[in-house]
Design a protein around this motif. Structure first.
Motif, short mmCIF file in Angstrom:
data_model
loop_
_atom_site.label_atom_id
_atom_site.label_comp_id
_atom_site.label_asym_id
_atom_site.label_seq_id
_atom_site.Cartn_x
_atom_site.Cartn_y
_atom_site.Cartn_z
N ALA A 62 17.80 26.61 12.37
CA ALA A 62 19.15 26.27 11.92
C ALA A 62 20.10 27.44 12.11
N ALA A 63 19.64 28.65 11.88
CA ALA A 63 20.51 29.82 12.03
C ALA A 63 21.05 29.92 13.46
N VAL A 64 20.23 29.61 14.45
CA VAL A 64 20.67 29.66 15.85
C VAL A 64 21.77 28.63 16.09
N ALA A 65 21.59 27.42 15.58
CA ALA A 65 22.62 26.39 15.73
C ALA A 65 23.88 26.78 14.97
N HIS A 66 23.72 27.35 13.78
CA HIS A 66 24.88 27.73 12.98
C HIS A 66 25.69 28.83 13.67
N TYR A 67 25.00 29.81 14.26
CA TYR A 67 25.71 30.85 15.00
C TYR A 67 26.39 30.27 16.24
N ALA A 68 25.69 29.41 16.96
CA ALA A 68 26.27 28.83 18.18
C ALA A 68 27.54 28.04 17.88
N PHE A 69 27.58 27.36 16.74
CA PHE A 69 28.71 26.51 16.42
C PHE A 69 29.61 27.06 15.32
N ALA A 70 29.35 28.32 14.91
CA ALA A 70 30.19 29.02 13.93
C ALA A 70 30.40 28.21 12.66
N PRO A 157 18.01 19.40 29.15
CA PRO A 157 17.45 20.70 28.77
C PRO A 157 18.38 21.88 29.06
N THR A 158 19.20 21.80 30.10
CA THR A 158 20.10 22.92 30.39
C THR A 158 21.19 23.05 29.32
N ASP A 159 21.63 21.93 28.76
CA ASP A 159 22.60 21.98 27.65
C ASP A 159 21.96 22.60 26.41
N VAL A 160 20.70 22.21 26.14
CA VAL A 160 19.99 22.76 24.98
C VAL A 160 19.77 24.26 25.19
N LEU A 161 19.40 24.64 26.40
CA LEU A 161 19.18 26.06 26.70
C LEU A 161 20.45 26.87 26.48
N ALA A 162 21.59 26.37 26.93
CA ALA A 162 22.85 27.09 26.74
C ALA A 162 23.14 27.30 25.25
N LEU A 163 22.95 26.26 24.45
CA LEU A 163 23.14 26.33 23.01
C LEU A 163 22.24 27.40 22.41
N VAL A 164 20.97 27.38 22.77
CA VAL A 164 19.98 28.30 22.22
C VAL A 164 20.27 29.75 22.64
N MET A 165 20.66 29.94 23.88
CA MET A 165 20.95 31.29 24.36
C MET A 165 22.18 31.88 23.64
N VAL A 166 23.24 31.10 23.49
CA VAL A 166 24.43 31.58 22.80
C VAL A 166 24.13 31.86 21.33
N GLY A 167 23.53 30.89 20.65
CA GLY A 167 23.21 31.07 19.24
C GLY A 167 22.24 32.22 19.01
N GLY A 168 21.24 32.35 19.87
CA GLY A 168 20.27 33.43 19.75
C GLY A 168 20.91 34.79 19.95
N CYS A 169 21.79 34.91 20.93
CA CYS A 169 22.49 36.19 21.18
C CYS A 169 23.40 36.56 20.01
N LEU A 170 24.14 35.60 19.48
CA LEU A 170 25.02 35.88 18.35
C LEU A 170 24.22 36.26 17.11
N ALA A 171 23.08 35.61 16.90
CA ALA A 171 22.23 35.95 15.75
C ALA A 171 21.68 37.36 15.92
#
Length: 179
Positions: A62-70, A157-171
């Motif tokens: 959830a933290a990754v999604a929360h960071y990705a979507f602020a 999967p590429t859309d999911v990957l983009a979400l995960v990479m952005v959220g993971g980097c911000l976290a």
């Protein structure tokens, strides 16, 4: 075939599939398609469905999604997931603090994003009944943050990957700043 009530040349969109069609498709992933129907009828309203045959799932903290979507607001995150994943289905497990984006079979074999794990063959996922689309603050039961709109429609999967990479980097950036 024509629609006699439509103006000549006008397109009449097909009606959306019933929840029953989505339910039947999800249940068909199980070796005994009757088992998920029984489990959805139980108090838990959650069926354990094996992954790998019809779909797999990317488990997103959830933290990754929360960071990705602020946002930490589940309804805001759900709306943003729906938009970013183009309506691809996502299950939210609020108690476990995870989101599960349903992706095509075979995704797990090539998944390499460290911020989220792709679950494939040999794993079961707790899948809520298709009509459970709201957070229940009392039970924190799993529900569809982004409901499945039609049988077989999955996340790219590429859309999911983009979400995960952005959220993971911000976290990661936030955790480094806190150190």
């Amino acid at each position: 075939m024509t629609n006699s009530t439509a103006r000549s040349g006008a397109f009449t969109p097909p009606s959306p599939p019933s929840t029953g069609e989505v339910e039947a498709w999800l249940a068909s992933a199980h070796p005994s398609s009757a088992a998920p129907h029984r489990e959805w009828s139980s108090a838990a309203r959650l069926a354990l469905i094996p992954l790998g045959r019809l779909f797999e799932a990317v488990r997103i903290p959830a933290a990754v999604a929360h960071y990705a979507f602020a946002s930490h607001d589940p309804s805001v995150v759900s709306r943003r997931l729906a938009r970013h994943l183009q309506g691809g289905p996502v299950v939210h497990d609020p108690e476990g603090r995870r989101y599960y984006a349903l992706v095509p079979p075979g995704t797990a074999a090539n998944w390499r994003a460290p911020a989220a794990q792709c679950l494939g063959e040999g794993t079961y996922l707790g899948v809520p009944r298709p009509d459970l689309t709201e957070l229940d603050e009392g039970t924190l039961a799993s529900y569809w943050a982004v409901p499945m709109t039609r049988p077989g429609k999955l996340c790219d999967p590429t859309d999911v990957l983009a979400l995960v990479m952005v959220g993971g980097c911000l976290a990661d950036d936030d955790n480094e700043a806190a150190s």
